[in-house]
Design a protein around this motif. Structure first.
Motif, short mmCIF file in Angstrom:
data_model
loop_
_atom_site.label_atom_id
_atom_site.label_comp_id
_atom_site.label_asym_id
_atom_site.label_seq_id
_atom_site.Cartn_x
_atom_site.Cartn_y
_atom_site.Cartn_z
N ALA A 230 -21.25 -41.42 19.81
CA ALA A 230 -20.19 -40.33 18.94
C ALA A 230 -19.13 -40.04 20.01
CB ALA A 230 -21.06 -39.06 18.68
N VAL A 231 -19.27 -40.22 21.35
CA VAL A 231 -18.05 -40.09 22.21
C VAL A 231 -17.32 -41.07 22.57
CG1 VAL A 231 -17.68 -39.00 24.57
CG2 VAL A 231 -19.50 -37.79 23.26
N VAL B 191 -25.33 -39.33 21.28
CA VAL B 191 -24.14 -38.60 21.78
C VAL B 191 -23.12 -39.38 22.41
CG1 VAL B 191 -23.29 -36.67 23.57
CG2 VAL B 191 -25.35 -36.26 22.15
N GLN C 218 -28.59 -28.12 23.93
CA GLN C 218 -27.33 -27.29 22.93
C GLN C 218 -27.43 -28.01 21.54
OE1 GLN C 218 -24.14 -26.30 25.79
NE2 GLN C 218 -24.82 -27.96 26.67
N PRO C 219 -26.70 -27.57 20.61
CA PRO C 219 -26.32 -28.23 19.38
C PRO C 219 -25.57 -29.28 19.58
CG PRO C 219 -26.07 -25.57 19.27
CD PRO C 219 -25.85 -26.06 20.56
N PHE C 220 -25.67 -30.36 18.53
CA PHE C 220 -25.45 -31.83 19.03
C PHE C 220 -23.73 -31.83 19.19
CE2 PHE C 220 -24.07 -35.97 17.06
CZ PHE C 220 -24.45 -36.85 17.96
N GLU C 221 -22.92 -30.91 18.31
CA GLU C 221 -21.34 -30.92 18.56
C GLU C 221 -21.22 -30.49 19.89
OE1 GLU C 221 -19.25 -32.54 16.73
OE2 GLU C 221 -20.90 -33.22 15.47
N THR C 222 -21.93 -29.51 20.31
CA THR C 222 -21.64 -28.69 21.84
C THR C 222 -22.04 -29.85 22.90
OG1 THR C 222 -22.31 -26.85 20.99
CG2 THR C 222 -22.03 -26.92 23.33
N ILE D 205 -21.72 -33.15 22.53
CA ILE D 205 -20.55 -34.03 22.20
C ILE D 205 -19.30 -33.61 22.91
CG2 ILE D 205 -18.77 -34.93 20.72
CD1 ILE D 205 -21.13 -35.28 18.68
N ASP D 206 -18.96 -32.45 22.78
CA ASP D 206 -17.66 -31.85 23.49
C ASP D 206 -17.80 -31.65 24.87
OD1 ASP D 206 -16.55 -31.32 21.08
OD2 ASP D 206 -17.28 -29.36 20.94
N LYS E 278 -17.27 -35.20 26.31
CA LYS E 278 -16.04 -35.47 26.48
C LYS E 278 -15.21 -34.92 27.47
CE LYS E 278 -15.28 -36.20 21.41
NZ LYS E 278 -14.91 -35.68 20.15
#
Length: 194
Positions: free
Chosen positions: A27-28, A24, A173-177, A179-180, A183
């Motif tokens: 990715a951020v 994560v 939570q899901p990976f994209e969540t 990440i958000d 951020k």
């Protein structure tokens, strides 16, 4: 020895092994925002010296410790790890920076540099840890060792919440969540401490 102050925040990502914290964070954060740690761990085939870690011999690492060149140093899975003071100060001169560390590593740096060192804890269930570890590790013994560490590492949340600038992220939570969420945390904390 008096330490310099950090100009911008240093975000320390903490959490159980297998919580997804490294993936994560990568990715951020831009790659150049990473404070590269020193380690005595052997280099893995996909890693590059000076990008993933500064790979040191035991003698080189001992010299870093003996000359007070490290803001923190810790042992994990039998290998030494440490963040260099010069690297930390340089990386936080013109923007915030980050690294993935243990709770002990965070506490050592926070004692020297104060509230500009911000802990972000990745909270994750043991069920998800075991599933992730079994997916990424070939060696059953490594999976066993790391899952045994979960109970100890998961309890570090109790230490993290004692720091005023801390943040807890639900890594189930899901990976994209996730990440958000990271951020959003970075943006909010960076604005508060600018």
């Amino acid at each position: 020895m008096k330490r310099k102050r950090l100009k911008y925040p240093f975000f320390v990502i903490i959490g159980p092994s297998g919580s997804g914290k490294t993936s994560v964070a990568e990715a951020v954060f831009p790659a150049e925002f990473k404070v590269i740690s020193h380690t005595t761990r052997p280099i893995r085939k996909e890693e590059k010296d000076g990008i993933d870690y500064y790979f040191e011999t035991k003698e080189q690492f001992k010299k870093l410790v003996d000359t007070d060149a490290l803001a923190e140093n810790d042992q994990y899975h039998g290998y030494q790890y440490g963040v260099g003071i010069e690297e930390l100060i340089r990386k936080t001169t013109s923007h915030f920076a980050y690294d993935v560390l243990t709770i002990d590593g965070f506490q050592q740096i926070e004692r020297q540099f104060g509230n500009k060192v911000i802990p972000i804890f990745f909270k994750v269930s043991k069920k998800n840890i075991l599933a992730r570890l079994q997916t990424r590790e070939d060696d059953n013994e490594t999976v066993k060792e790391r899952s045994a560490l979960y109970d100890v590492e998961a309890q570090n949340i109790e230490k993290v919440i004692t720091y005023p600038n801390h943040c807890i992220i639900n890594a189930d939570q899901p990976f994209e969540t996730v990440i958000d969420e990271l951020k959003s945390v970075i943006m909010a904390r960076n604005l508060l401490l600018d």
